[in-house]
Design an enzyme around this catalytic site. Structure first.
Site, PDB file in Angstrom:
ATOM      1  N   GLN A  28       0.831  -1.199   0.000  1.00 52.70           N
ATOM      2  CA  GLN A  28       0.000   0.000   0.000  1.00 52.70           C
ATOM      3  C   GLN A  28       0.866   1.251   0.000  1.00 52.70           C
ATOM      4  O   GLN A  28       0.377   2.362   0.156  1.00 52.70           O
ATOM      5  CB  GLN A  28      -0.965  -0.014   1.185  1.00 52.70           C
ATOM      6  CG  GLN A  28      -0.316  -0.118   2.529  1.00 52.70           C
ATOM      7  CD  GLN A  28      -1.351  -0.232   3.626  1.00 52.70           C
ATOM      8  OE1 GLN A  28      -2.543  -0.075   3.417  1.00 52.70           O
ATOM      9  NE2 GLN A  28      -0.891  -0.495   4.831  1.00 52.70           N
TER      10      GLN A  28
ATOM     11  N   CYS B 135      -6.714  18.169 -11.614  1.00 47.97           N
ATOM     12  CA  CYS B 135      -5.482  18.942 -11.947  1.00 47.97           C
ATOM     13  C   CYS B 135      -5.227  18.949 -13.437  1.00 47.97           C
ATOM     14  O   CYS B 135      -5.441  18.038 -14.151  1.00 47.97           O
ATOM     15  CB  CYS B 135      -4.289  18.336 -11.230  1.00 47.97           C
ATOM     16  SG  CYS B 135      -4.379  18.462  -9.439  1.00 47.97           S
TER      17      CYS B 135
ATOM     18  N   CYS C 208      -4.494  13.327 -10.153  1.00 44.22           N
ATOM     19  CA  CYS C 208      -5.717  13.954  -9.669  1.00 44.22           C
ATOM     20  C   CYS C 208      -6.581  14.322 -10.885  1.00 44.22           C
ATOM     21  O   CYS C 208      -6.097  14.920 -11.851  1.00 44.22           O
ATOM     22  CB  CYS C 208      -5.361  15.215  -8.870  1.00 44.22           C
ATOM     23  SG  CYS C 208      -6.805  16.169  -8.377  1.00 44.22           S
TER      24      CYS C 208
ATOM     25  N   HIS D 271      -3.161   1.195  -3.542  1.00 42.55           N
ATOM     26  CA  HIS D 271      -3.713   2.546  -3.679  1.00 42.55           C
ATOM     27  C   HIS D 271      -3.074   3.309  -4.825  1.00 42.55           C
ATOM     28  O   HIS D 271      -3.213   4.514  -4.911  1.00 42.55           O
ATOM     29  CB  HIS D 271      -3.518   3.331  -2.378  1.00 42.55           C
ATOM     30  CG  HIS D 271      -4.064   2.636  -1.182  1.00 42.55           C
ATOM     31  ND1 HIS D 271      -5.415   2.398  -1.016  1.00 42.55           N
ATOM     32  CD2 HIS D 271      -3.462   2.102  -0.100  1.00 42.55           C
ATOM     33  CE1 HIS D 271      -5.612   1.763   0.125  1.00 42.55           C
ATOM     34  NE2 HIS D 271      -4.448   1.562   0.698  1.00 42.55           N
TER      35      HIS D 271
END
Length: 103
Positions: free
Chosen positions: A72, A103, A100, A92
């Site tokens: 992770q 962005c 993002c 993750h």
């Protein structure tokens, strides 16, 4: 019964902060917060080398003692230590591949 050993999968949950220049609080949330106020999180990790733990796990994979790593960590250091991508699950994502959507 077979004499062949079974597959060994390791789940990396170690906090290797004692040998890493990254702060032990470098979680995804901390990194995202830092990135919002300073440079992108990937900049933080590009200068950090894999730790001895990353290198040891990579060597165990190379020697076929570990078949697969599940992590992770978001720092990308397992890949940089030499663990092949097909032997690694990054639960993750990491700060080099995740973007993002705003962005």
């Amino acid at each position: 019964a077979s004499d062949e050993p079974g597959s060994l999968v390791t789940v990396d949950t170690t906090d290797d902060s004692s040998t890493s220049p990254l702060p032990s609080t470098a979680t995804a949330t901390t990194i995202a917060t830092t990135a919002a106020t300073t440079s992108p999180p990937s900049d933080l990790f590009q200068v950090v080398p894999p730790t001895p733990t990353h290198m040891a796990l990579a060597k165990l994979v190379q020697l076929n003692h570990i078949d697969y790593i599940i992590t992770q960590n978001v720092d990308g250091l397992h890949l940089r230590s030499g663990v092949p991508r097909n032997k690694l699950s990054i639960l993750h994502g990491d700060c080099f591949t995740e973007k993002c959507e705003k962005c």
